[in-house]
Design a protein around this motif. Structure first.
Motif, PDB file in Angstrom:
ATOM      1  N   GLY A   1       0.626  -0.994   0.294  1.00 35.41           N
ATOM      2  CA  GLY A   1      -0.089  -0.147  -0.004  1.00 35.41           C
ATOM      3  C   GLY A   1       1.041   1.530   0.165  1.00 35.41           C
ATOM      4  N   LEU A   2       0.787   2.045  -0.886  1.00 37.02           N
ATOM      5  CA  LEU A   2       1.596   3.378  -0.810  1.00 37.02           C
ATOM      6  C   LEU A   2       0.313   4.006  -1.296  1.00 37.02           C
ATOM      7  CD1 LEU A   2       3.757   2.108  -4.809  1.00 37.02           C
ATOM      8  CD2 LEU A   2       4.386   2.346  -2.098  1.00 37.02           C
ATOM      9  N   PRO A   3       1.087   5.268  -0.536  1.00 40.59           N
ATOM     10  CA  PRO A   3      -0.372   6.088   0.028  1.00 40.59           C
ATOM     11  C   PRO A   3       0.308   7.230  -1.153  1.00 40.59           C
ATOM     12  CG  PRO A   3       3.000   7.293   0.761  1.00 40.59           C
ATOM     13  CD  PRO A   3       2.365   5.844   0.366  1.00 40.59           C
ATOM     14  N   GLY A   4      -1.077   7.690  -1.781  1.00 45.26           N
ATOM     15  CA  GLY A   4      -1.521   8.387  -3.136  1.00 45.26           C
ATOM     16  C   GLY A   4      -2.445   9.593  -2.868  1.00 45.26           C
ATOM     17  N   MET A   5      -3.680   9.750  -3.992  1.00 47.98           N
ATOM     18  CA  MET A   5      -4.803  10.508  -3.923  1.00 47.98           C
ATOM     19  C   MET A   5      -5.503   9.219  -2.604  1.00 47.98           C
ATOM     20  SD  MET A   5      -4.901  13.201  -5.336  1.00 47.98           S
ATOM     21  CE  MET A   5      -5.812  13.609  -6.229  1.00 47.98           C
ATOM     22  N   GLY A   6      -5.996  10.150  -1.757  1.00 41.98           N
ATOM     23  CA  GLY A   6      -7.187   9.395  -0.884  1.00 41.98           C
ATOM     24  C   GLY A   6      -6.607   9.018   0.232  1.00 41.98           C
TER      25      GLY A   6
ATOM     26  N   LEU B   1       9.576   4.370   6.822  1.00 45.43           N
ATOM     27  CA  LEU B   1       7.911   4.570   5.890  1.00 45.43           C
ATOM     28  C   LEU B   1       7.745   3.418   5.482  1.00 45.43           C
ATOM     29  CD1 LEU B   1       7.135   7.824   5.217  1.00 45.43           C
ATOM     30  CD2 LEU B   1       6.734   7.225   7.524  1.00 45.43           C
ATOM     31  N   PHE B   2       9.284   2.327   5.470  1.00 44.05           N
ATOM     32  CA  PHE B   2       8.764   1.233   3.844  1.00 44.05           C
ATOM     33  C   PHE B   2       9.506   0.053   5.589  1.00 44.05           C
ATOM     34  CE2 PHE B   2      10.584   4.301   1.385  1.00 44.05           C
ATOM     35  CZ  PHE B   2       9.789   4.927   0.474  1.00 44.05           C
ATOM     36  N   LYS B   3       8.570  -0.566   5.672  1.00 46.39           N
ATOM     37  CA  LYS B   3       7.915  -1.625   6.803  1.00 46.39           C
ATOM     38  C   LYS B   3       7.336  -3.234   6.298  1.00 46.39           C
ATOM     39  CE  LYS B   3       7.813   1.239  10.055  1.00 46.39           C
ATOM     40  NZ  LYS B   3       6.542   1.759  11.496  1.00 46.39           N
TER      41      LYS B   3
ATOM     42  N   ALA C   1      -4.703   2.857  -0.378  1.00 48.09           N
ATOM     43  CA  ALA C   1      -4.111   1.582  -0.710  1.00 48.09           C
ATOM     44  C   ALA C   1      -3.043   1.929   0.861  1.00 48.09           C
ATOM     45  CB  ALA C   1      -3.224   1.833  -1.614  1.00 48.09           C
ATOM     46  N   LYS C   2      -2.761   2.624   1.304  1.00 46.94           N
ATOM     47  CA  LYS C   2      -2.157   3.138   2.644  1.00 46.94           C
ATOM     48  C   LYS C   2      -3.765   2.606   3.594  1.00 46.94           C
ATOM     49  CE  LYS C   2       0.178   4.858   5.536  1.00 46.94           C
ATOM     50  NZ  LYS C   2      -0.336   4.722   6.398  1.00 46.94           N
ATOM     51  N   ASN C   3      -4.749   2.518   3.741  1.00 43.64           N
ATOM     52  CA  ASN C   3      -5.150   2.731   4.801  1.00 43.64           C
ATOM     53  C   ASN C   3      -5.511   1.368   4.655  1.00 43.64           C
ATOM     54  OD1 ASN C   3      -4.896   5.343   5.469  1.00 43.64           O
ATOM     55  ND2 ASN C   3      -6.876   6.047   4.376  1.00 43.64           N
ATOM     56  N   THR C   4      -5.730   0.558   3.682  1.00 44.37           N
ATOM     57  CA  THR C   4      -6.321  -0.376   3.117  1.00 44.37           C
ATOM     58  C   THR C   4      -5.564  -1.800   3.853  1.00 44.37           C
ATOM     59  OG1 THR C   4      -7.518  -0.489   1.660  1.00 44.37           O
ATOM     60  CG2 THR C   4      -7.289  -2.802   1.794  1.00 44.37           C
ATOM     61  N   VAL C   5      -4.088  -1.816   3.541  1.00 47.35           N
ATOM     62  CA  VAL C   5      -2.651  -1.944   4.687  1.00 47.35           C
ATOM     63  C   VAL C   5      -3.029  -1.922   5.937  1.00 47.35           C
ATOM     64  CG1 VAL C   5      -0.221  -2.517   4.106  1.00 47.35           C
ATOM     65  CG2 VAL C   5      -1.828  -2.352   2.326  1.00 47.35           C
ATOM     66  N   THR C   6      -3.252  -0.575   6.906  1.00 49.30           N
ATOM     67  CA  THR C   6      -3.087  -0.514   7.727  1.00 49.30           C
ATOM     68  C   THR C   6      -3.721  -1.805   8.151  1.00 49.30           C
ATOM     69  OG1 THR C   6      -2.277   1.473   7.356  1.00 49.30           O
ATOM     70  CG2 THR C   6      -3.527   1.473   9.163  1.00 49.30           C
TER      71      THR C   6
ATOM     72  N   SER D   1       6.697  11.695   3.522  1.00 51.19           N
ATOM     73  CA  SER D   1       5.949  12.779   3.200  1.00 51.19           C
ATOM     74  C   SER D   1       4.647  12.718   4.219  1.00 51.19           C
ATOM     75  CB  SER D   1       5.124  11.450   2.234  1.00 51.19           C
ATOM     76  OG  SER D   1       5.031   9.703   3.220  1.00 51.19           O
ATOM     77  N   LEU D   2       5.096  12.824   4.948  1.00 53.66           N
ATOM     78  CA  LEU D   2       4.141  13.727   6.455  1.00 53.66           C
ATOM     79  C   LEU D   2       4.803  14.709   7.081  1.00 53.66           C
ATOM     80  CD1 LEU D   2       4.097  12.508   9.223  1.00 53.66           C
ATOM     81  CD2 LEU D   2       4.178  10.981   7.300  1.00 53.66           C
ATOM     82  N   VAL D   3       4.733  16.013   7.524  1.00 51.00           N
ATOM     83  CA  VAL D   3       4.930  16.772   8.869  1.00 51.00           C
ATOM     84  C   VAL D   3       3.690  17.049   9.728  1.00 51.00           C
ATOM     85  CG1 VAL D   3       6.509  18.305   7.047  1.00 51.00           C
ATOM     86  CG2 VAL D   3       3.962  19.312   7.584  1.00 51.00           C
ATOM     87  N   PHE D   4       4.588  17.397  10.945  1.00 53.51           N
ATOM     88  CA  PHE D   4       4.002  17.662  12.021  1.00 53.51           C
ATOM     89  C   PHE D   4       4.334  18.823  12.868  1.00 53.51           C
ATOM     90  CE2 PHE D   4       5.937  13.206  12.308  1.00 53.51           C
ATOM     91  CZ  PHE D   4       4.617  12.714  12.544  1.00 53.51           C
TER      92      PHE D   4
END
Length: 76
Positions: free
Chosen positions: A19-24, A72-74, A27-32, A54-57
């Motif tokens: 699951g790679l992050p992308g639009m919406g 971020l790759f596990k 895929a990443k949320n499905t794998v999570t 790809s994210l900030v705090f």
């Protein structure tokens, strides 16, 4: 880039779900969701110190630096 193995599991007929992050981030949320449901054990990650996160705090309206040792790759 460095692949860090935490342990090497014995596997029969392994499968890969990616699951790679992308639009919406669908895929990443499905794998999570699969990770939360199946509770697999992480056995490796990829450490890429030069890849920008790809994210900030934010803290008090300021962008805070992300811990660079976090991968971020596990692999589960």
């Amino acid at each position: 880039m460095e692949i860090r193995f935490h342990n090497i599991p014995e596997m029969e007929k392994p499968r890969m779900l990616v699951g790679l992050p992308g639009m919406g981030m669908v895929a990443k949320n499905t794998v999570t969701s699969f990770i939360e449901l199946l509770k697999p054990e992480m056995f490796a990650d990829i450490y890429i110190p030069h890849l920008s996160p790809s994210l900030v705090f934010f803290e008090k309206g300021l962008v805070m630096p992300m811990e660079r040792d976090v991968s971020l790759f596990k692999f589960y």
